[in-house]
Design an enzyme around this catalytic site. Sequence first.
Site, mmCIF file in Angstrom:
data_model
loop_
_atom_site.group_PDB
_atom_site.id
_atom_site.type_symbol
_atom_site.label_atom_id
_atom_site.label_comp_id
_atom_site.label_asym_id
_atom_site.label_seq_id
_atom_site.Cartn_x
_atom_site.Cartn_y
_atom_site.Cartn_z
ATOM 1 N N GLY A 1 0.766 -1.162 -0.017
ATOM 2 C CA GLY A 1 0.030 0.028 0.215
ATOM 3 C C GLY A 1 0.965 1.221 -0.185
ATOM 4 N N ILE B 1 2.530 4.988 0.869
ATOM 5 C CA ILE B 1 3.096 5.532 2.003
ATOM 6 C C ILE B 1 2.319 6.076 3.265
ATOM 7 C CG2 ILE B 1 4.793 7.226 2.783
ATOM 8 C CD1 ILE B 1 5.456 7.429 -0.356
ATOM 9 N N GLY C 1 -0.203 2.175 6.618
ATOM 10 C CA GLY C 1 -0.323 1.371 7.867
ATOM 11 C C GLY C 1 0.279 -0.097 7.460
ATOM 12 N N THR D 1 3.405 -1.786 7.565
ATOM 13 C CA THR D 1 4.417 -2.221 8.627
ATOM 14 C C THR D 1 3.555 -2.586 9.691
ATOM 15 O OG1 THR D 1 6.151 -0.892 7.529
ATOM 16 C CG2 THR D 1 6.529 -1.975 9.809
ATOM 17 N N ASP E 1 6.436 -6.635 4.594
ATOM 18 C CA ASP E 1 5.810 -5.370 4.391
ATOM 19 C C ASP E 1 6.190 -4.811 2.810
ATOM 20 O OD1 ASP E 1 8.138 -4.382 4.686
ATOM 21 O OD2 ASP E 1 7.725 -2.842 6.177
#
Length: 223
Positions: free
Chosen positions: A13, A15, A18, A20, A87
């Site tokens: 997704g 920057i 969420g 990570t 991630d």
Amino acid sequence: MKALTQRLIAVEGPIGVGKTTLARKLAERQNARLVLEDADGNPFLEDFYKTGRKNALQTQLHFLLARSRNLASLAQLDLFQQGVVMDYTLEKDALFARLNLSPSEMELYHQISKALIQVAGVPDLVIYLQASVDTLLQRIEKRGRESERKFSRSYLQAVSSAYSETFFHYRQGPLLMVNTEQLDLETNEKDVELLARKIDTVTAGVHSFSPQGSAAFELDFSS
């Protein structure tokens, strides 16, 4: 919580969305190995933030090499013994390359990435997190990373649109698209549980999950 159904899960997704945070939560809940992108380990990234395209190629190739190397190393693991949650995906590389590289740089990038992608694994499930640009800006401001505060609204919009385009066409494996506008994955464990239950049901195809309040509206494109 039952064992990880998918052996390799990648959370993606734009920057600030969420990814990570969710990757950490899923790995902890499922006792899976956590693989995070080491952005701080890219020696060209700070100069890229300052100068933009002038240092884009070095920045992009460093990320490409690091990401493909990590994905290739996962092929040596027994993922049946312990699942993996990460991630990022290699799709992220091509996405940012298209945004930041010149045509001649893209040609070099494609030649290198074609060789590397042949040895990289494909996730058993990709979770694509979505949010509006306003929400992304709010989350970036909240977590207070100085480098990220330099991103303009127009750049975040371009990144968000590029992600939408990339995963609209993604068919390499199962995909779960999640609208995070009404989710607090950082502090609300009920929201994490809600999403984790949905993840456990995904086996193939493209799925969309959009919780609103306490109700979850789901679309299934797997047929």
